[in-house]
Design a protein around this motif. Structure first.
Motif, PDB file in Angstrom:
ATOM      1  N   VAL A   1       0.787  -1.234   0.000  1.00  0.00           N
ATOM      2  CA  VAL A   1       0.000   0.000   0.000  1.00  0.00           C
ATOM      3  C   VAL A   1       0.820   1.286   0.000  1.00  0.00           C
ATOM      4  O   VAL A   1       0.274   2.358  -0.189  1.00  0.00           O
TER       5      VAL A   1
ATOM      6  N   ALA B   1       1.157   6.868   1.178  1.00  0.00           N
ATOM      7  CA  ALA B   1      -0.098   7.613   1.317  1.00  0.00           C
ATOM      8  C   ALA B   1      -1.047   7.114   0.243  1.00  0.00           C
ATOM      9  O   ALA B   1      -1.374   7.824  -0.690  1.00  0.00           O
TER      10      ALA B   1
ATOM     11  N   CYS C   1       2.949   7.264  -8.994  1.00  0.00           N
ATOM     12  CA  CYS C   1       1.912   6.235  -8.880  1.00  0.00           C
ATOM     13  C   CYS C   1       1.869   5.528  -7.532  1.00  0.00           C
ATOM     14  O   CYS C   1       0.896   4.838  -7.234  1.00  0.00           O
ATOM     15  N   GLY C   2       2.920   5.668  -6.689  1.00  0.00           N
ATOM     16  CA  GLY C   2       2.910   4.967  -5.401  1.00  0.00           C
ATOM     17  C   GLY C   2       2.613   3.500  -5.605  1.00  0.00           C
ATOM     18  O   GLY C   2       3.255   2.826  -6.423  1.00  0.00           O
TER      19      GLY C   2
ATOM     20  N   PRO D   1       2.333  14.282  -3.694  1.00  0.00           N
ATOM     21  CA  PRO D   1       2.347  14.525  -2.246  1.00  0.00           C
ATOM     22  C   PRO D   1       1.809  15.920  -1.943  1.00  0.00           C
ATOM     23  O   PRO D   1       1.920  16.811  -2.781  1.00  0.00           O
TER      24      PRO D   1
HETATM   25  C1  SAM Z   1       0.407  10.674  -2.357  1.00  0.00           C
HETATM   26  S1  SAM Z   1       1.535   9.476  -2.981  1.00  0.00           S
HETATM   27  C2  SAM Z   1       0.646   8.729  -4.311  1.00  0.00           C
HETATM   28  C3  SAM Z   1      -0.147   7.572  -3.821  1.00  0.00           C
HETATM   29  C4  SAM Z   1      -0.786   6.755  -4.918  1.00  0.00           C
HETATM   30  N1  SAM Z   1      -1.860   7.482  -5.582  1.00  0.00           N
HETATM   31  C5  SAM Z   1      -1.299   5.441  -4.325  1.00  0.00           C
HETATM   32  O1  SAM Z   1      -2.511   5.206  -4.348  1.00  0.00           O
HETATM   33  O2  SAM Z   1      -0.504   4.668  -3.799  1.00  0.00           O
HETATM   34  C6  SAM Z   1       2.728  10.462  -3.825  1.00  0.00           C
HETATM   35  C7  SAM Z   1       3.840   9.691  -4.507  1.00  0.00           C
HETATM   36  O3  SAM Z   1       4.672  10.632  -5.193  1.00  0.00           O
HETATM   37  C8  SAM Z   1       5.986  10.112  -5.222  1.00  0.00           C
HETATM   38  N2  SAM Z   1       6.916  11.208  -5.547  1.00  0.00           N
HETATM   39  C9  SAM Z   1       7.239  12.263  -4.774  1.00  0.00           C
HETATM   40  N3  SAM Z   1       8.113  13.060  -5.428  1.00  0.00           N
HETATM   41  C10 SAM Z   1       8.318  12.513  -6.648  1.00  0.00           C
HETATM   42  C11 SAM Z   1       9.102  12.880  -7.789  1.00  0.00           C
HETATM   43  N4  SAM Z   1       9.828  13.969  -7.797  1.00  0.00           N
HETATM   44  N5  SAM Z   1       9.053  12.084  -8.880  1.00  0.00           N
HETATM   45  C12 SAM Z   1       8.287  10.957  -8.877  1.00  0.00           C
HETATM   46  N6  SAM Z   1       7.552  10.563  -7.843  1.00  0.00           N
HETATM   47  C13 SAM Z   1       7.559  11.329  -6.734  1.00  0.00           C
HETATM   48  C14 SAM Z   1       6.156   9.498  -3.849  1.00  0.00           C
HETATM   49  O4  SAM Z   1       7.187   8.513  -3.861  1.00  0.00           O
HETATM   50  C15 SAM Z   1       4.753   8.911  -3.581  1.00  0.00           C
HETATM   51  O5  SAM Z   1       4.711   7.545  -3.935  1.00  0.00           O
END
Ligand code: SAM
Length: 369
Positions: free
Chosen positions: A165, A168, A195-196, A298
């Motif tokens: 999971v 977030a 995509c997390g 994020p």
């Molecule tokens: C809010 S989470 C997304 C969660 C996703 N929608 C899910 O259901 O699991 C934001 C994601 O953005 C990624 N992230 C943050 N900065 C990033 C960057 N500069 N490039 C790519 N991914 C990034 C983080 O690793 C995190 O997995």
């Protein structure tokens, strides 16, 4: 066949999106109400709603409603409910009660009346904890008592595929309704550059392949007296569709990508998905026709620092404007300032939706120029 009211729970703010899905799935005369959608139906409708709806959080069957002005009346009416038609003597039942603006105001006393009626008529053990497999809900409002069975059991966003999971994660039900709000119907490719655990990518790939969201899990209704396993098995037997479309997820976090790949394998859509570890700046437009970029970056309150986030949203917007002409973009974020920092031509934001203790909105563009 016996007909009763069925309540489909939706995240507040997304009732309209769920209503559209319920209509499209062919359920008769659904009505949006605060917190969900109601319709009149019978047990096969309950099974099908649990099995096919991507946006419903759970499905409740309203098995009895009556006026109750005092506890003795509640007691008497509760014993007249045909509990034995639904519940089994061997499965623990948890009862929840809420009273609002009613002469009966004591939740616990009301709950005990229902518990006693169940214990004395079916003999089912009464459980206190969260893990009782069966949940009965009593709601008394303006002296009208409504008794519902939770027919889902585990909430429906637990489709049974996403065991990884991430940090977030977005609930599958929420992701599905946001995709629908963004006009996604499974006939275009999708890219999620942050995509997390892969929620948007998996939901999109499943829709394109015509997979039923509830195909891999079990439901509380399978224990009810009304359940017909053969009829339900027939409902589940839907042939998947062929599709040439691909669904792309990337994230800078290696663990997220490994988890997303494993989730896609469990969901049976790994061949439609392409996951890459990459920061947003390295995002490339996939070959082929344009589609939808859907992303839940994020936001400050949860992870990271808002100033850095402005830069991140800025570079996301710049990359999309430069490389994704013809694609639509949907961004789910709690922070309108950050959405604007992308510089993307969004229309008015969608309704506020509760997610992870915050309120998020969907910001959507038309095809980029
Ligand atoms: C809010 S989470 C997304 C969660 C996703 N929608 C899910 O259901 O699991 C934001 C994601 O953005 C990624 N992230 C943050 N900065 C990033 C960057 N500069 N490039 C790519 N991914 C990034 C983080 O690793 C995190 O997995």
């Amino acid at each position: 066949m016996e007909s009763f009211e069925i309540f489909l729970a939706a995240q507040p703010g997304l009732e309209g999106a769920l209503l559209a899905e319920v209509r499209e799935a062919g359920f008769a005369e659904p009505v949006a109400v605060p917190g969900g959608v109601t319709l009149q139906g019978s047990w096969p409708d309950v099974w099908r709603a649990n099995l096919v709806l991507r946006g419903a959080g759970r499905v409740l069957a309203r098995i009895a409603s009556f006026r109750a002005m005092h506890l003795a009346q509640l007691d008497k009416r509760a014993r007249k409910v045909d509990w034995a038609a639904h519940l089994r003597p061997d499965l623990p039942v948890r009862v929840e009660a809420t009273c609002r603006q009613s002469k009966i105001y004591h939740d616990r006393a009301a709950r005990q009346r229902i518990e006693r009626a169940i214990a004395e008529t079916v003999g089912a053990p009464i459980a206190e904890g969260e893990d009782a497999p069966i949940r009965v809900m009593l709601r008394i409002e303006d002296d009208l008592a409504v008794i519902s069975l939770d027919t889902s059991g585990e909430p429906l966003h637990r489709r049974g595929h996403k065991t990884f999971v991430g940090k977030a994660p977005m609930r599958e039900t929420l992701a599905a309704l946001f995709l629908r709000e963004a006009g996604f119907d499974g006939t275009e490719p999708l890219v999620d550059p942050m995509c997390g655990s892969g929620t948007f990518v998996l939901e999109a790939a499943e829709v394109a392949r015509g997979l039923l969201p509830g195909r891999s899990r079990s439901f509380a209704f399978e224990t009810f007296g009304s359940f017909d396993p053969a009829a339900f098995a027939a409902m589940k037997a839907v042939a998947p569709r062929d599709t040439d479309l691909l669904f792309h997820g990337s994230d800078r976090d290696d663990g997220a990508i490994r988890g997303a790949v494993a989730n896609a394998e469990r969901a049976g859509v790994a061949d439609l998905c392409r996951f890459t570890r990459a920061p947003v700046g390295a995002l490339q437009r996939p070959d082929g026709p344009p589609g939808l970029v859907m992303v839940n970056p994020p936001y400050g309150e949860r992870i990271g620092n808002r100033k850095l986030l402005f830069a991140l949203y800025g570079s996301l917007g710049a990359v999309l404007k430069e490389r994704f002409s013809g694609w639509r973009v949907g961004i789910v974020t709690s922070d309108g300032g950050l959405a604007k920092a992308t510089g993307l031509p969004f229309g008015p934001a969608g309704p506020p939706v509760a997610h992870g203790g915050l309120t998020v909105k969907l910001w959507l563009t038309g095809p980029l120029g």
